[in-house]
Scaffold this motif. Structure first.
Motif, PDB file in Angstrom:
ATOM      1  N   GLY A  79       3.136 -10.017   4.076  1.00 27.83           N
ATOM      2  CA  GLY A  79       4.061  -9.502   5.076  1.00 27.83           C
ATOM      3  C   GLY A  79       5.218  -8.732   4.471  1.00 27.83           C
ATOM      4  N   ALA A  80       5.394  -8.842   3.148  1.00 25.21           N
ATOM      5  CA  ALA A  80       6.484  -8.127   2.488  1.00 25.21           C
ATOM      6  C   ALA A  80       6.298  -6.621   2.615  1.00 25.21           C
ATOM      7  CB  ALA A  80       6.548  -8.529   1.018  1.00 25.21           C
ATOM      8  N   LYS A  81       7.398  -5.923   2.878  1.00 23.57           N
ATOM      9  CA  LYS A  81       7.329  -4.476   3.067  1.00 23.57           C
ATOM     10  C   LYS A  81       7.173  -3.767   1.722  1.00 23.57           C
ATOM     11  CE  LYS A  81      10.001  -4.311   7.353  1.00 23.57           C
ATOM     12  NZ  LYS A  81      11.203  -3.779   8.035  1.00 23.57           N
ATOM     13  N   ILE A  82       6.411  -2.677   1.754  1.00 21.78           N
ATOM     14  CA  ILE A  82       6.260  -1.852   0.552  1.00 21.78           C
ATOM     15  C   ILE A  82       6.294  -0.376   0.973  1.00 21.78           C
ATOM     16  CG2 ILE A  82       4.991  -3.509  -0.878  1.00 21.78           C
ATOM     17  CD1 ILE A  82       3.028  -0.709   0.515  1.00 21.78           C
ATOM     18  N   GLU A  83       6.628   0.460   0.000  1.00 23.96           N
ATOM     19  CA  GLU A  83       6.586   1.912   0.182  1.00 23.96           C
ATOM     20  C   GLU A  83       5.708   2.487  -0.914  1.00 23.96           C
ATOM     21  OE1 GLU A  83       9.533   5.754  -0.500  1.00 23.96           O
ATOM     22  OE2 GLU A  83      10.415   3.836   0.112  1.00 23.96           O
ATOM     23  N   LEU A  84       4.769   3.325  -0.543  1.00 17.99           N
ATOM     24  CA  LEU A  84       3.850   3.925  -1.506  1.00 17.99           C
ATOM     25  C   LEU A  84       4.030   5.443  -1.492  1.00 17.99           C
ATOM     26  CD1 LEU A  84       0.166   2.999  -2.154  1.00 17.99           C
ATOM     27  CD2 LEU A  84       0.769   5.390  -1.755  1.00 17.99           C
ATOM     28  N   PHE A  85       4.180   5.999  -2.678  1.00 13.47           N
ATOM     29  CA  PHE A  85       4.339   7.449  -2.824  1.00 13.47           C
ATOM     30  C   PHE A  85       3.235   7.975  -3.731  1.00 13.47           C
ATOM     31  CE2 PHE A  85       6.696  10.970  -5.201  1.00 13.47           C
ATOM     32  CZ  PHE A  85       6.351  11.936  -4.264  1.00 13.47           C
ATOM     33  N   ILE A  86       2.392   8.836  -3.175  1.00 10.36           N
ATOM     34  CA  ILE A  86       1.299   9.418  -3.956  1.00 10.36           C
ATOM     35  C   ILE A  86       1.857  10.510  -4.864  1.00 10.36           C
ATOM     36  CG2 ILE A  86      -0.888  10.685  -3.841  1.00 10.36           C
ATOM     37  CD1 ILE A  86      -1.354   9.354  -1.103  1.00 10.36           C
ATOM     38  N   ASN A  87       1.708  10.321  -6.177  1.00 13.24           N
ATOM     39  CA  ASN A  87       2.184  11.298  -7.161  1.00 13.24           C
ATOM     40  C   ASN A  87       1.188  12.426  -7.375  1.00 13.24           C
ATOM     41  OD1 ASN A  87       4.190   9.499  -9.625  1.00 13.24           O
ATOM     42  ND2 ASN A  87       4.215   9.419  -7.416  1.00 13.24           N
ATOM     43  N   LYS A  88      -0.112  12.061  -7.356  1.00 11.26           N
ATOM     44  CA  LYS A  88      -1.117  13.045  -7.741  1.00 11.26           C
ATOM     45  C   LYS A  88      -2.489  12.596  -7.249  1.00 11.26           C
ATOM     46  CE  LYS A  88      -2.639  15.572 -11.878  1.00 11.26           C
ATOM     47  NZ  LYS A  88      -2.504  15.690 -13.343  1.00 11.26           N
ATOM     48  N   ILE A  89      -3.274  13.555  -6.781  1.00 10.35           N
ATOM     49  CA  ILE A  89      -4.665  13.294  -6.408  1.00 10.35           C
ATOM     50  C   ILE A  89      -5.506  13.360  -7.677  1.00 10.35           C
ATOM     51  CG2 ILE A  89      -6.640  14.144  -5.090  1.00 10.35           C
ATOM     52  CD1 ILE A  89      -4.590  15.385  -3.123  1.00 10.35           C
ATOM     53  N   LEU A  90      -6.295  12.306  -7.923  1.00 10.80           N
ATOM     54  CA  LEU A  90      -7.137  12.236  -9.121  1.00 10.80           C
ATOM     55  C   LEU A  90      -8.602  12.449  -8.740  1.00 10.80           C
ATOM     56  CD1 LEU A  90      -5.506   9.059 -10.734  1.00 10.80           C
ATOM     57  CD2 LEU A  90      -4.932  11.455 -11.194  1.00 10.80           C
ATOM     58  N   ALA A  91      -9.463  12.417  -9.724  1.00 12.37           N
ATOM     59  CA  ALA A  91     -10.902  12.517  -9.473  1.00 12.37           C
ATOM     60  C   ALA A  91     -11.420  11.209  -8.855  1.00 12.37           C
ATOM     61  CB  ALA A  91     -11.644  12.810 -10.774  1.00 12.37           C
ATOM     62  N   ASN A  92     -12.617  11.247  -8.324  1.00 14.22           N
ATOM     63  CA  ASN A  92     -13.302  10.060  -7.786  1.00 14.22           C
ATOM     64  C   ASN A  92     -12.546   9.388  -6.649  1.00 14.22           C
ATOM     65  OD1 ASN A  92     -15.358  10.337  -9.790  1.00 14.22           O
ATOM     66  ND2 ASN A  92     -13.976   9.376 -11.279  1.00 14.22           N
ATOM     67  N   ASP A  93     -11.810  10.197  -5.874  1.00 18.28           N
ATOM     68  CA  ASP A  93     -11.086   9.683  -4.699  1.00 18.28           C
ATOM     69  C   ASP A  93     -10.118   8.563  -5.072  1.00 18.28           C
ATOM     70  OD1 ASP A  93     -12.470  11.472  -2.960  1.00 18.28           O
ATOM     71  OD2 ASP A  93     -14.196  10.142  -3.076  1.00 18.28           O
ATOM     72  N   GLU A  94      -9.468   8.738  -6.206  1.00 17.90           N
ATOM     73  CA  GLU A  94      -8.404   7.829  -6.632  1.00 17.90           C
ATOM     74  C   GLU A  94      -7.085   8.592  -6.679  1.00 17.90           C
ATOM     75  OE1 GLU A  94     -10.866   4.569  -9.295  1.00 17.90           O
ATOM     76  OE2 GLU A  94      -9.831   6.203 -10.343  1.00 17.90           O
ATOM     77  N   PHE A  95      -5.981   7.821  -6.688  1.00 15.76           N
ATOM     78  CA  PHE A  95      -4.670   8.431  -6.557  1.00 15.76           C
ATOM     79  C   PHE A  95      -3.679   7.745  -7.495  1.00 15.76           C
ATOM     80  CE2 PHE A  95      -7.089   8.823  -2.747  1.00 15.76           C
ATOM     81  CZ  PHE A  95      -6.870  10.125  -2.315  1.00 15.76           C
ATOM     82  N   LEU A  96      -2.873   8.559  -8.173  1.00 17.32           N
ATOM     83  CA  LEU A  96      -1.787   8.038  -8.995  1.00 17.32           C
ATOM     84  C   LEU A  96      -0.583   7.875  -8.093  1.00 17.32           C
ATOM     85  CD1 LEU A  96      -0.834   7.369 -11.929  1.00 17.32           C
ATOM     86  CD2 LEU A  96       0.013   9.731 -12.022  1.00 17.32           C
ATOM     87  N   VAL A  97      -0.001   6.681  -8.056  1.00 17.57           N
ATOM     88  CA  VAL A  97       1.064   6.395  -7.084  1.00 17.57           C
ATOM     89  C   VAL A  97       2.217   5.632  -7.735  1.00 17.57           C
ATOM     90  CG1 VAL A  97      -0.667   6.231  -5.242  1.00 17.57           C
ATOM     91  CG2 VAL A  97       0.171   4.143  -6.317  1.00 17.57           C
ATOM     92  N   GLN A  98       3.336   5.670  -7.024  1.00 16.22           N
ATOM     93  CA  GLN A  98       4.448   4.762  -7.283  1.00 16.22           C
ATOM     94  C   GLN A  98       4.569   3.858  -6.066  1.00 16.22           C
ATOM     95  OE1 GLN A  98       6.974   8.325  -8.150  1.00 16.22           O
ATOM     96  NE2 GLN A  98       8.006   6.934  -9.554  1.00 16.22           N
ATOM     97  N   ILE A  99       4.864   2.593  -6.313  1.00 16.37           N
ATOM     98  CA  ILE A  99       4.977   1.632  -5.220  1.00 16.37           C
ATOM     99  C   ILE A  99       6.321   0.923  -5.329  1.00 16.37           C
ATOM    100  CG2 ILE A  99       4.031  -0.472  -4.177  1.00 16.37           C
ATOM    101  CD1 ILE A  99       1.279   0.407  -5.233  1.00 16.37           C
ATOM    102  N   ARG A 100       7.084   0.976  -4.253  1.00 18.11           N
ATOM    103  CA  ARG A 100       8.345   0.244  -4.201  1.00 18.11           C
ATOM    104  C   ARG A 100       8.061  -1.128  -3.605  1.00 18.11           C
ATOM    105  NH1 ARG A 100      13.440   3.262  -1.749  1.00 18.11           N
ATOM    106  NH2 ARG A 100      13.032   4.468  -3.644  1.00 18.11           N
ATOM    107  N   GLY A 101       8.191  -2.134  -4.439  1.00 16.46           N
ATOM    108  CA  GLY A 101       7.791  -3.490  -4.089  1.00 16.46           C
ATOM    109  C   GLY A 101       6.820  -4.001  -5.149  1.00 16.46           C
ATOM    110  N   LYS A 102       6.878  -5.263  -5.477  1.00 19.34           N
ATOM    111  CA  LYS A 102       6.045  -5.805  -6.555  1.00 19.34           C
ATOM    112  C   LYS A 102       4.589  -5.941  -6.109  1.00 19.34           C
ATOM    113  CE  LYS A 102       9.511  -8.328  -9.242  1.00 19.34           C
ATOM    114  NZ  LYS A 102       9.904  -9.642  -9.809  1.00 19.34           N
ATOM    115  N   VAL A 103       3.692  -5.458  -6.944  1.00 15.20           N
ATOM    116  CA  VAL A 103       2.266  -5.615  -6.674  1.00 15.20           C
ATOM    117  C   VAL A 103       1.550  -5.979  -7.969  1.00 15.20           C
ATOM    118  CG1 VAL A 103       2.224  -3.992  -4.741  1.00 15.20           C
ATOM    119  CG2 VAL A 103       1.777  -3.157  -7.041  1.00 15.20           C
ATOM    120  N   ARG A 104       0.383  -6.598  -7.812  1.00 22.06           N
ATOM    121  CA  ARG A 104      -0.431  -6.955  -8.972  1.00 22.06           C
ATOM    122  C   ARG A 104      -1.798  -6.280  -8.867  1.00 22.06           C
ATOM    123  NH1 ARG A 104       0.436 -13.404  -8.563  1.00 22.06           N
ATOM    124  NH2 ARG A 104      -0.095 -12.844  -6.434  1.00 22.06           N
TER     125      ARG A 104
END
Length: 339
Positions: A79-104
């Motif tokens: 339930g914790a809020k997070i913010e995700l910012f996509i930095n760059k579109i990568l190959a294989n439908d993956e994305f380089l991102v920054q996430i505000r909020g702790k994730v594992r």
């Protein structure tokens, strides 16, 4: 050049906060334009709608990248809020991102429209690689971009101290934006409207695509700029742009992204790929003659690119003049033409 040209702190300047543009001109081409004529060592103050008055005979090259809604807000399963910012579109439908909020690793993040992101990799600098799913089906890049149009936010730069608005969907996008993939606008292009383009009818024009990534806002962390490793961004060139670059026609590059693409191609002749060229007083342009650009952050690779054309000392002199004349700075700000 002297030793000071190598030092990061030599590219610093003080900008009064009130000169950081928070909103664009009501009419795009009404923005102010500082013109620097190198041969005459003259500075002229004018407006973008008069650009043609100052241009020598040349071809004009633009960047037709399109900004997508790269910022999304959601929750972790806790339930914790997070913010995700996509930095760059990568190959294989993956994305380089920054996430505000702790994730594992392997965490799932939940967004509107039943979209989920799974954390696939975590780098030492805090950036992550994620892929997106809907109903347990992995989304391809095209599908995700369509969903982002519904749930995403225009990724205004961090120095704009406000939330994005509906108006930003138009104003933070060039009039010729076509190829989606950027997370920041090529800001020199934002001054172009129909009135300005019509005034340039006699000039040959062409387009490149460089998808501006979040790296454009990354600071230089080396005390000696010659040690800086530049971020990379995907680019491609149209046949018309390649023809112009391979000719003897003088070129005006509209913005630093165009300049880097032209100069990267001039060095390696690759029509598409990843551009990581760092232009500075120690690595000057070899093909592009003229530059149209906005005013850039202190100690940034962008102000160093300007210095590659006219030298560090002259760049800082012009910035000092712009500050005294109360030009607006950065993405929604005014601009400068170097001829």
């Amino acid at each position: 050049m002297n030793k000071e040209d190598e030092l990061l702190n030599s590219y610093d300047y003080f900008l009064p906060p009130e000169l950081i543009a928070q909103y664009p001109s009501k009419i795009a081409s009404d923005a102010r334009l500082l013109v620097y004529d190198r041969k005459k060592n003259a500075v002229i103050h004018d407006y973008f709608y008069n650009l043609a008055k100052f241009l020598p005979q040349c071809a004009i090259i633009f960047n037709d990248t399109k900004v997508f809604k790269a910022r999304i807000f959601g929750n972790k399963k806790s339930g914790a809020k997070i913010e995700l910012f996509i930095n760059k579109i990568l190959a294989n439908d993956e994305f380089l991102v920054q996430i505000r909020g702790k994730v594992r690793l392997d965490d799932e993040l939940c967004f509107d429209e039943d979209i989920k992101a799974k954390v696939k990799q975590i780098y030492d600098d805090g950036k992550k690689i994620v892929c997106f799913f809907k109903n347990d089906r992995k989304l391809n890049t095209k599908e995700l971009l369509e969903f982002l149009e519904k749930i995403g936010h225009i990724p205004l730069p961090p120095y704009m101290k406000r939330a994005d608005t509906k108006e930003d969907e138009n104003t933070y996008q060039s009039i010729f934006a076509k190829n989606i993939g950027a997370v920041a606008a090529p800001t020199a292009s934002l001054h172009f409207d129909k009135r300005l383009l019509d005034s340039l009818n006699e000039y040959k024009k062409a387009f490149i695509t460089l998808h501006v990534g979040a790296g454009t806002f990354a600071g230089v962390e080396c005390d000696n700029i010659k040690e800086h490793k530049m971020h990379s961004e995907y680019y491609s060139l149209s046949k018309e742009a390649i023809s112009i670059i391979n000719s003897n026609t003088p070129i005006l590059g509209v913005g630093t992204t165009v300049t880097r693409t032209i100069e990267f191609y001039a060095r390696n002749k690759k029509e598409y790929g990843e551009c990581d060229l760092f232009l500075n007083p120690f690595n000057k342009p070899i093909r592009q003659e003229y530059l149209l650009t906005n005013f850039h952050l202190p100690k940034s690779t962008l102000i160093m690119l300007v210095a590659a054309f006219i030298g560090r000392e002259q760049t800082l002199k012009l910035y000092d003049i712009a500050i005294k004349e109360k030009y607006k700075f950065y993405s929604y700000g005014d601009g400068m033409l170097i001829i």
